[in-house]
Design a protein around this motif. Structure first.
Motif, PDB file in Angstrom:
ATOM      1  N   MET A   1       0.812  -1.221   0.000  1.00 51.58           N
ATOM      2  CA  MET A   1       0.000   0.000   0.000  1.00 51.58           C
ATOM      3  C   MET A   1       0.842   1.266   0.000  1.00 51.58           C
ATOM      4  N   PHE A   2       1.935   1.269   0.747  1.00 55.14           N
ATOM      5  CA  PHE A   2       2.634   2.519   1.035  1.00 55.14           C
ATOM      6  C   PHE A   2       4.036   2.576   0.437  1.00 55.14           C
ATOM      7  N   THR A   3       4.283   1.840  -0.616  1.00 55.28           N
ATOM      8  CA  THR A   3       5.538   1.957  -1.362  1.00 55.28           C
ATOM      9  C   THR A   3       5.241   2.690  -2.657  1.00 55.28           C
ATOM     10  N   TYR A   4       5.836   3.866  -2.825  1.00 57.81           N
ATOM     11  CA  TYR A   4       5.476   4.734  -3.948  1.00 57.81           C
ATOM     12  C   TYR A   4       6.687   4.998  -4.842  1.00 57.81           C
ATOM     13  N   PRO A   5       6.467   5.052  -6.161  1.00 58.95           N
ATOM     14  CA  PRO A   5       7.563   5.417  -7.065  1.00 58.95           C
ATOM     15  C   PRO A   5       7.807   6.921  -7.043  1.00 58.95           C
ATOM     16  N   VAL A   6       9.029   7.296  -7.346  1.00 63.07           N
ATOM     17  CA  VAL A   6       9.347   8.723  -7.473  1.00 63.07           C
ATOM     18  C   VAL A   6       8.556   9.280  -8.639  1.00 63.07           C
ATOM     19  N   ILE A   7       7.863  10.379  -8.434  1.00 62.80           N
ATOM     20  CA  ILE A   7       7.025  10.939  -9.477  1.00 62.80           C
ATOM     21  C   ILE A   7       7.875  11.425 -10.645  1.00 62.80           C
ATOM     22  N   ASN A   8       7.443  11.085 -11.853  1.00 63.02           N
ATOM     23  CA  ASN A   8       8.127  11.450 -13.094  1.00 63.02           C
ATOM     24  C   ASN A   8       9.547  10.892 -13.186  1.00 63.02           C
ATOM     25  N   SER A   9       9.836   9.827 -12.413  1.00 67.40           N
ATOM     26  CA  SER A   9      11.183   9.242 -12.469  1.00 67.40           C
ATOM     27  C   SER A   9      11.345   8.325 -13.678  1.00 67.40           C
ATOM     28  N   VAL A  10      10.253   7.812 -14.181  1.00 69.74           N
ATOM     29  CA  VAL A  10      10.286   6.936 -15.349  1.00 69.74           C
ATOM     30  C   VAL A  10       9.188   7.389 -16.296  1.00 69.74           C
ATOM     31  N   GLU A  11       9.321   6.991 -17.568  1.00 66.54           N
ATOM     32  CA  GLU A  11       8.307   7.365 -18.544  1.00 66.54           C
ATOM     33  C   GLU A  11       6.999   6.644 -18.260  1.00 66.54           C
ATOM     34  N   SER A  12       7.077   5.391 -17.859  1.00 65.41           N
ATOM     35  CA  SER A  12       5.866   4.629 -17.609  1.00 65.41           C
ATOM     36  C   SER A  12       6.201   3.439 -16.731  1.00 65.41           C
ATOM     37  N   LEU A  13       5.360   3.158 -15.755  1.00 64.92           N
ATOM     38  CA  LEU A  13       5.562   1.984 -14.909  1.00 64.92           C
ATOM     39  C   LEU A  13       5.223   0.722 -15.683  1.00 64.92           C
ATOM     40  N   PRO A  14       5.918  -0.384 -15.423  1.00 64.70           N
ATOM     41  CA  PRO A  14       5.613  -1.648 -16.098  1.00 64.70           C
ATOM     42  C   PRO A  14       4.180  -2.091 -15.798  1.00 64.70           C
ATOM     43  N   LEU A  15       3.567  -2.778 -16.751  1.00 67.21           N
ATOM     44  CA  LEU A  15       2.177  -3.200 -16.611  1.00 67.21           C
ATOM     45  C   LEU A  15       2.034  -4.597 -16.033  1.00 67.21           C
ATOM     46  N   GLY A  16       3.127  -5.233 -15.648  1.00 70.63           N
ATOM     47  CA  GLY A  16       3.051  -6.572 -15.088  1.00 70.63           C
ATOM     48  C   GLY A  16       2.354  -6.600 -13.749  1.00 70.63           C
ATOM     49  N   MET A  17       2.117  -7.821 -13.239  1.00 70.73           N
ATOM     50  CA  MET A  17       1.427  -7.967 -11.961  1.00 70.73           C
ATOM     51  C   MET A  17       2.189  -7.290 -10.837  1.00 70.73           C
ATOM     52  N   THR A  18       3.503  -7.371 -10.866  1.00 67.39           N
ATOM     53  CA  THR A  18       4.341  -6.707  -9.872  1.00 67.39           C
ATOM     54  C   THR A  18       5.337  -5.798 -10.569  1.00 67.39           C
ATOM     55  N   VAL A  19       5.728  -4.736  -9.884  1.00 69.04           N
ATOM     56  CA  VAL A  19       6.694  -3.792 -10.415  1.00 69.04           C
ATOM     57  C   VAL A  19       8.085  -4.212  -9.938  1.00 69.04           C
TER      58      VAL A  19
END
Length: 334
Positions: A136-154
């Protein structure tokens, strides 16, 4: 007199229109998340809404009710709210579990739409926050990547950052300006960081009479007063006010959680007290609580006291009006 579908509130708006107004929030918030993280947050929202609607349909089948009753929009709103508090990195099954819990455990046993005691979405979020805090509370750095992977897990290669609520809990001054905080330029859930969008949507709900001003205005007014009067010791008063309002789910709760006409009091004075006391509890738990989702726990606590507030505020107001009327009559007689 024609019978209306619950929730029974003093407005001419139908339940479907109310739910449609709330679902409109998904558009700007979804665009905001898409720009920052790519299409993955959109899939999370869709899976969450789909799980809630399918769960509602299954409950209709079990209770031998028409499946079309699940399409009134209430289940979709529950799924949307749960999806909006997910991390953009959350696995797709996480909001689906929360949505299913909200429908099967919190809503359906009490009779369905208009009869639930607790806010289903708040309960679903609270359970997920307690059982799956890492996801729930693990967040990616905003605008750090063009797009997050669409797989089940990052994958672990994605750079993460602590949320604003986590920084406040550890007495760390956020390296963001007031404008950046209001624009949502920091790591956080899909739909809780865009403060200006959420505040604009509050205005939309008030204009369309979907949200009650007796709840919303006391809530935000109390939050503003408390954050100004009791600033954090490690930053200025102005910065502390903005940071506390943008951290956690403070603004989000005022938009989506306390406006539920089923779990909020009906009488205007009860609603006013409900908004004030919810704000006090939200800000208190933000200071002393251990969960970023403390606003959801505050809403659930106030849901339990809503009938008491409703009843005693009605008794008090009518006792007061009778007392004033009696004194006027005595004075006129003298």
């Amino acid at each position: 007199m024609s019978r209306s579908i619950a929730p029974h509130i003093r407005t001419e708006a139908r339940v479907g229109k109310m739910m449609f107004d709330i679902l409109l929030a998904a558009i700007p918030l979804g665009v905001f998340a898409y720009v920052n993280y790519g299409p993955r947050p959109i899939y999370i929202l869709l899976f969450s809404v789909l799980a809630a609607v399918l769960s509602e349909m299954l409950c209709c089948v079990m209770r031998r009710r028409p499946i079309t009753a699940a399409l009134d929009g209430s289940a979709a709103v529950t799924g949307l709210i749960i999806g909006l508090v997910m991390s953009p990195m959350a696995p797709y099954w996480l909001p689906m579990v929360g949505a299913a819990f909200a429908i099967f455990v919190v809503k359906a046993p009490f009779g369905g739409t208009g009869r639930n005691v607790f806010n289903p979405a708040a309960a679903g979020i609270a359970v997920l926050a307690y059982c799956f805090p890492q996801q729930m509370f693990t967040y990616p750095v905003i605008n750090s990547v063009e797009s997050l992977p669409l797989g089940m897990t990052v994958p672990d290669t994605v750079i993460t950052a602590p949320s604003l609520a986590y920084q406040l809990g550890n007495e760390v001054t956020p390296q963001r300006t007031t404008i950046q905080l209001l624009l949502g330029d920091f790591a956080g859930p899909i739909g809780t960081t865009a403060g200006l969008i959420l505040l604009a949507f509050v205005g939309y709900l008030l204009v369309h009479r979907t949200a009650s001003p007796w709840v919303v205005l006391p809530y935000f007014g109390t939050c503003l007063v408390l954050t100004w009067l009791f600033p954090l010791p490690f930053m200025t008063a102005a910065m502390s006010t903005t940071t506390q309002l943008c951290a956690g789910y403070v603004i989000f709760a005022g938009v989506f959680l306390i406006n539920d006409p089923v779990t909020a009091p009906r009488f205007w004075l009860g609603r006013l007290l409900y908004g004030v006391l919810t704000a006090v509890l939200v800000m208190l738990l933000q200071r002393v609580g251990r969960s970023e989702a403390s606003a959801c726990f505050a809403v659930l606590v106030m849901n339990a006291f809503a009938p008491i507030l409703d009843r005693w505020s009605w008794y008090f107001w009518h006792w007061l009006t009778r007392l004033i009327r009696f004194r006027k009559e005595v004075k006129a007689y003298e």
